[in-house]
Every structure is written in C-alpha cells, then in structure tokens.
Design a protein around this motif. Sequence first.
Motif, mmCIF file in Angstrom:
data_model
loop_
_atom_site.group_PDB
_atom_site.id
_atom_site.type_symbol
_atom_site.label_atom_id
_atom_site.label_comp_id
_atom_site.label_asym_id
_atom_site.label_seq_id
_atom_site.Cartn_x
_atom_site.Cartn_y
_atom_site.Cartn_z
ATOM 1 N N GLN A 69 -4.604 -16.002 2.862
ATOM 2 C CA GLN A 69 -4.167 -14.734 3.467
ATOM 3 C C GLN A 69 -2.934 -14.751 2.743
ATOM 4 O OE1 GLN A 69 -3.740 -16.439 7.536
ATOM 5 N NE2 GLN A 69 -4.898 -14.667 8.156
ATOM 6 N N ILE A 70 -2.426 -13.134 2.392
ATOM 7 C CA ILE A 70 -1.328 -12.797 1.891
ATOM 8 C C ILE A 70 -0.587 -11.824 2.771
ATOM 9 C CG2 ILE A 70 -2.646 -12.834 -0.412
ATOM 10 C CD1 ILE A 70 -2.601 -9.655 -0.374
ATOM 11 N N GLY A 71 0.750 -11.985 2.506
ATOM 12 C CA GLY A 71 1.772 -10.931 3.069
ATOM 13 C C GLY A 71 2.693 -10.371 1.678
ATOM 14 N N VAL A 72 2.763 -8.951 2.060
ATOM 15 C CA VAL A 72 3.337 -8.274 0.911
ATOM 16 C C VAL A 72 4.189 -7.390 1.755
ATOM 17 C CG1 VAL A 72 3.157 -6.694 -1.010
ATOM 18 C CG2 VAL A 72 1.414 -8.576 -0.604
ATOM 19 N N SER A 73 5.367 -7.339 1.227
ATOM 20 C CA SER A 73 6.373 -6.380 1.581
ATOM 21 C C SER A 73 6.106 -5.019 1.460
ATOM 22 C CB SER A 73 7.740 -6.583 1.280
ATOM 23 O OG SER A 73 8.770 -5.746 1.662
ATOM 24 N N HIS A 74 6.315 -4.127 2.384
ATOM 25 C CA HIS A 74 5.907 -2.598 2.069
ATOM 26 C C HIS A 74 7.220 -1.877 2.053
ATOM 27 C CE1 HIS A 74 4.689 1.278 3.093
ATOM 28 N NE2 HIS A 74 4.183 1.262 2.206
ATOM 29 N N LEU A 75 7.867 -1.572 1.046
ATOM 30 C CA LEU A 75 9.282 -1.075 0.954
ATOM 31 C C LEU A 75 10.108 -1.595 1.730
ATOM 32 C CD1 LEU A 75 7.625 2.623 1.586
ATOM 33 C CD2 LEU A 75 8.264 1.625 -0.509
ATOM 34 N N GLY A 76 10.037 -2.857 2.026
ATOM 35 C CA GLY A 76 11.247 -3.457 2.915
ATOM 36 C C GLY A 76 11.009 -3.274 4.142
ATOM 37 N N TYR A 77 10.245 -2.462 4.731
ATOM 38 C CA TYR A 77 10.167 -2.071 6.312
ATOM 39 C C TYR A 77 9.087 -2.792 6.992
ATOM 40 C CZ TYR A 77 12.111 2.088 3.957
ATOM 41 O OH TYR A 77 12.826 3.050 3.559
ATOM 42 N N SER A 78 8.120 -3.436 6.331
ATOM 43 C CA SER A 78 7.277 -4.270 7.249
ATOM 44 C C SER A 78 6.425 -5.113 5.968
ATOM 45 C CB SER A 78 6.062 -3.118 7.693
ATOM 46 O OG SER A 78 5.205 -2.642 6.885
ATOM 47 N N THR A 79 5.594 -6.086 6.732
ATOM 48 C CA THR A 79 4.780 -6.892 5.842
ATOM 49 C C THR A 79 3.172 -6.631 6.172
ATOM 50 O OG1 THR A 79 6.172 -8.746 5.956
ATOM 51 C CG2 THR A 79 3.978 -9.135 5.291
ATOM 52 N N ILE A 80 2.581 -6.240 4.761
ATOM 53 C CA ILE A 80 1.281 -5.793 5.153
ATOM 54 C C ILE A 80 0.227 -7.323 4.769
ATOM 55 C CG2 ILE A 80 -0.660 -4.563 3.783
ATOM 56 C CD1 ILE A 80 1.722 -2.834 5.362
ATOM 57 N N PRO A 81 -0.351 -7.639 5.686
ATOM 58 C CA PRO A 81 -1.239 -8.747 5.471
ATOM 59 C C PRO A 81 -2.740 -8.312 4.668
ATOM 60 C CG PRO A 81 -1.553 -7.945 7.661
ATOM 61 C CD PRO A 81 -0.488 -7.122 7.152
ATOM 62 N N GLY A 82 -3.175 -9.416 4.237
ATOM 63 C CA GLY A 82 -4.511 -9.417 3.592
ATOM 64 C C GLY A 82 -5.127 -10.747 3.614
ATOM 65 N N LEU A 83 -6.620 -10.584 3.478
ATOM 66 C CA LEU A 83 -7.211 -11.901 3.728
ATOM 67 C C LEU A 83 -8.211 -11.931 2.475
ATOM 68 C CD1 LEU A 83 -8.174 -14.384 5.289
ATOM 69 C CD2 LEU A 83 -9.746 -12.845 6.600
ATOM 70 N N PHE A 84 -8.376 -12.980 1.936
ATOM 71 C CA PHE A 84 -9.579 -13.069 1.063
ATOM 72 C C PHE A 84 -10.830 -13.761 1.577
ATOM 73 C CE2 PHE A 84 -5.866 -13.235 -1.677
ATOM 74 C CZ PHE A 84 -6.106 -12.471 -2.816
ATOM 75 N N LYS A 85 -11.860 -12.878 1.636
ATOM 76 C CA LYS A 85 -13.081 -13.294 2.499
ATOM 77 C C LYS A 85 -13.917 -14.100 1.707
ATOM 78 C CE LYS A 85 -13.009 -9.579 5.668
ATOM 79 N NZ LYS A 85 -13.900 -8.477 6.246
ATOM 80 N N ASP A 86 -14.048 -14.443 0.639
ATOM 81 C CA ASP A 86 -14.760 -15.415 -0.430
ATOM 82 C C ASP A 86 -14.005 -16.465 -1.014
ATOM 83 O OD1 ASP A 86 -16.920 -16.398 -1.755
ATOM 84 O OD2 ASP A 86 -17.500 -14.470 -2.492
ATOM 85 N N VAL A 87 -14.233 -17.530 -0.239
ATOM 86 C CA VAL A 87 -13.275 -18.636 -0.670
ATOM 87 C C VAL A 87 -14.258 -20.099 -0.652
ATOM 88 C CG1 VAL A 87 -11.322 -20.181 -0.159
ATOM 89 C CG2 VAL A 87 -11.259 -17.604 0.274
ATOM 90 N N SER A 88 -14.323 -20.745 -1.653
ATOM 91 C CA SER A 88 -15.276 -21.994 -1.727
ATOM 92 C C SER A 88 -14.359 -23.011 -2.428
ATOM 93 C CB SER A 88 -16.349 -21.663 -2.445
ATOM 94 O OG SER A 88 -16.244 -21.304 -3.869
#
Length: 188
Positions: free
Chosen positions: A34-53
């Motif tokens: 998973q990733i977390g990236v700051s959005h303009l310093g107001y929030s953290t946008i999460p993301g998930l890589f769905k293909d991992v081996s």
Amino acid sequence: MNIRTTLLAAAFVSGAAIAAPVKYDIDPTHFYVQIGVSHLGYSTIPGLFKDVSGSYTYDSDSGEIKDVSVTVKIPSLDTGFGERDEHLQKYLESSEYPEATFKSTAWKDGQLSGKLTFHGKTHDITVPVTKTGEGNDPWGGYRAGFSTAFDLKPADYGANIEVAPLVKISVSGEGIRTDDKGKKEAKK
C-alpha cells in the motif's frame, strides 16, 4: 548401538530437519503493498497495488528472513478513483517501467537489506521487518506473515512526481510454505 540410542539419534536428526530454513511463496490474496501520498498537505491518499508476487525463505528458529524476491506490477495501482489512477500511471511511466522489484541481500537484527528497483533505477535499502504470525491454516498449509513500512522518494529513482515527492510504503502479508502447496491444491 542399542535401540534407544538409535531412536534418540533419529529424533535429533528429524528435529534438525524441521528447524531448517523453509521457502514460502507469497499468497497474492493475502499480501498487500500500500502507498500513502499527501494531497496538498490536507489529507493522505491511499493506494493499493493489486498484483504482487514473490517468495522468501524463513527460519522460524533464528527469525532470519532471506532470499526475499518481490515483484509489484505498477499498472495494478488502485487509489479508488479511475481518473487519478490514469494520471498516476502517466507520472509513473508504467508503460515503460511496469514493475518494481525488491531482492534481499542481508538480514540482521530485524532489518532486511536489499536492492529496490523502481522506475528503472536500483538502490540499496534497509527496512525494519516485524513477524505478525505463523501457523497452520485451515487448508492444510503452513503460513508465516510479516510487515514493514518505509518512505520512498520517487525522485531518488528518477521519477520526478511533483504531486508525490514522498510516498509512504506499507507492506503486510503472508506466504505459504512451499512444501504445503500440494496439500492445499489437492483439497480444492
């Protein structure tokens, strides 16, 4: 040699065989990058890589993890918003750099070192690793799970992503002992 000595020797040898390091294959349905990236310093946008081996070798007696090999398919990133995902794929140049990989080189005191390749460049990194658990699963297999978290600066890898100068990476998942995979597949 009497029967008692022979049985004792056999028990010692079989016990030593069980304690040997064992290979695990990552269970892609229970392994998350998973990733977390700051959005303009107001929030953290999460993301998930769905293909991992990948796979790793784990010694439950010493706690050592080695031979770690993980591949993440960059186009599998999902932030829950299609338009943002399209923009990120352009920033990440995923058509040219479709994979990120990690290959371990050393283990010491709960720290896993290795080579991280992202956006076509490779750097040495060291990350803390915590064992989250291990044991038998309901399908006749044996699992061991681990987690880590670290920061990544895409610019260090030649990916100048203005909207994401720092990415928080969180990895949590489990692998299935390879000598148990046949048992699990036979039960399906």
